[in-house]
Write a protein that holds these residues in place. Sequence first.
Motif, mmCIF file in Angstrom:
data_model
loop_
_atom_site.group_PDB
_atom_site.id
_atom_site.type_symbol
_atom_site.label_atom_id
_atom_site.label_comp_id
_atom_site.label_asym_id
_atom_site.label_seq_id
_atom_site.Cartn_x
_atom_site.Cartn_y
_atom_site.Cartn_z
ATOM 1 N N THR A 58 0.819 -1.125 0.178
ATOM 2 C CA THR A 58 0.056 0.111 0.082
ATOM 3 C C THR A 58 0.944 1.317 -0.015
ATOM 4 O O THR A 58 2.167 1.301 0.323
ATOM 5 C CB THR A 58 -0.998 0.191 1.167
ATOM 6 O OG1 THR A 58 -0.079 0.226 2.349
ATOM 7 C CG2 THR A 58 -1.954 -1.239 1.270
ATOM 8 N N ALA A 59 0.257 2.290 -0.544
ATOM 9 C CA ALA A 59 0.942 3.579 -0.713
ATOM 10 C C ALA A 59 0.103 4.722 -0.255
ATOM 11 O O ALA A 59 -1.300 4.724 -0.595
ATOM 12 C CB ALA A 59 1.582 3.894 -2.090
ATOM 13 N N LYS A 60 0.363 5.517 0.320
ATOM 14 C CA LYS A 60 -0.781 6.685 1.120
ATOM 15 C C LYS A 60 0.516 7.861 1.189
ATOM 16 O O LYS A 60 1.667 7.974 1.582
ATOM 17 C CB LYS A 60 -1.000 6.059 2.433
ATOM 18 C CG LYS A 60 -1.894 7.247 2.988
ATOM 19 C CD LYS A 60 -2.550 6.646 4.072
ATOM 20 C CE LYS A 60 -3.407 7.574 4.700
ATOM 21 N NZ LYS A 60 -3.966 7.269 5.932
ATOM 22 N N TYR A 62 0.899 10.858 3.562
ATOM 23 C CA TYR A 62 0.749 11.016 4.764
ATOM 24 C C TYR A 62 0.612 12.554 5.313
ATOM 25 O O TYR A 62 -0.303 12.964 5.997
ATOM 26 C CB TYR A 62 1.959 10.410 5.491
ATOM 27 C CG TYR A 62 1.846 10.669 7.044
ATOM 28 C CD1 TYR A 62 1.091 9.910 7.879
ATOM 29 C CD2 TYR A 62 2.625 11.797 7.599
ATOM 30 C CE1 TYR A 62 1.101 10.474 9.242
ATOM 31 C CE2 TYR A 62 2.484 11.990 8.876
ATOM 32 C CZ TYR A 62 1.788 11.237 10.014
ATOM 33 O OH TYR A 62 1.774 11.609 11.380
ATOM 34 N N GLY A 78 5.281 10.577 2.094
ATOM 35 C CA GLY A 78 4.426 9.296 1.790
ATOM 36 C C GLY A 78 4.772 8.313 2.665
ATOM 37 O O GLY A 78 5.951 8.111 3.281
ATOM 38 N N ARG A 129 -0.785 12.362 -6.095
ATOM 39 C CA ARG A 129 -0.520 10.807 -5.698
ATOM 40 C C ARG A 129 0.599 10.493 -5.902
ATOM 41 O O ARG A 129 1.513 11.103 -6.595
ATOM 42 C CB ARG A 129 -1.632 9.996 -6.760
ATOM 43 C CG ARG A 129 -1.064 9.567 -7.984
ATOM 44 C CD ARG A 129 -1.907 8.826 -8.945
ATOM 45 N NE ARG A 129 -1.249 8.452 -10.167
ATOM 46 C CZ ARG A 129 -1.689 7.748 -10.990
ATOM 47 N NH1 ARG A 129 -3.158 7.285 -10.982
ATOM 48 N NH2 ARG A 129 -0.984 7.338 -12.214
ATOM 49 N N SER A 143 -1.221 5.429 -4.394
ATOM 50 C CA SER A 143 -1.950 6.150 -3.302
ATOM 51 C C SER A 143 -3.371 6.512 -3.728
ATOM 52 O O SER A 143 -3.585 6.762 -5.103
ATOM 53 C CB SER A 143 -0.912 7.020 -2.560
ATOM 54 O OG SER A 143 -0.959 8.252 -3.558
#
Length: 230
Positions: A58-60, A62, A78, A129, A143
């Motif tokens: 998973t990528a996000k 932050y 991220g 993203r 993300s």
Amino acid sequence: MGRRPVHVVGRVIVGLLALALTGCAAPAAPADSALSLGSTAAAAPVALTASATAAARTAKIYSIRTTDATKGVITVIGTLSPAPKTGTRIPLHQWIPSARRWQEVAHGYSSGTSVTIKTVQPGSVRTYRIAVGPQAPYAAAISPMISFKHYVWRGIFKKGLLATGGNATPQFNIVPPKEGPRRAEADLLADKGGYVWGEVNSTGCSFVRNWLGNLTDGTVRTSLHNGRRR
């Protein structure tokens, strides 16, 4: 009495031989195993494929914020889980509405589960993203999109003055960019008893900061006026 030990030894040897033959024969009969457990053998690769598919990263984003409004710097932090190989290149994508596509505007390199990316952008409201490429056994990850309002200080005098005036030798001198890159400094001069004024074009500005300082040895009155026409 002399034959009984020989007979026992002979039986033991035969038994060991039978066990040895049985042990060698078991894996040497794959055809029988395949016939009796055909469905189980066929299902094994499917189970392996399912477990490989379940391995996901998973990528996000932050955090995303403007860290230098004068230069227009955006800093993105991220998170990536599980952590990719240290030093993995992580691109930052920006959605370009006019072209209707994603465009890479910057990139960073992972450190553990984190990545920090910096980019210089003009003031805008855009969607961002981050992404990470495939690394076995993990597929590529992107993300969720995030919209961000990016404000950049353009300088109150970047557009120049619309008009100036006053009396008693009025001067409204804007400090040139090489001396004042923020485009926020100007010298206002007039003879004693006189005054000077200037009209600034603030169209499109979200806010204006003002700092006024009196560098003379006398008393000076200053005022600001919002001349917005209705």
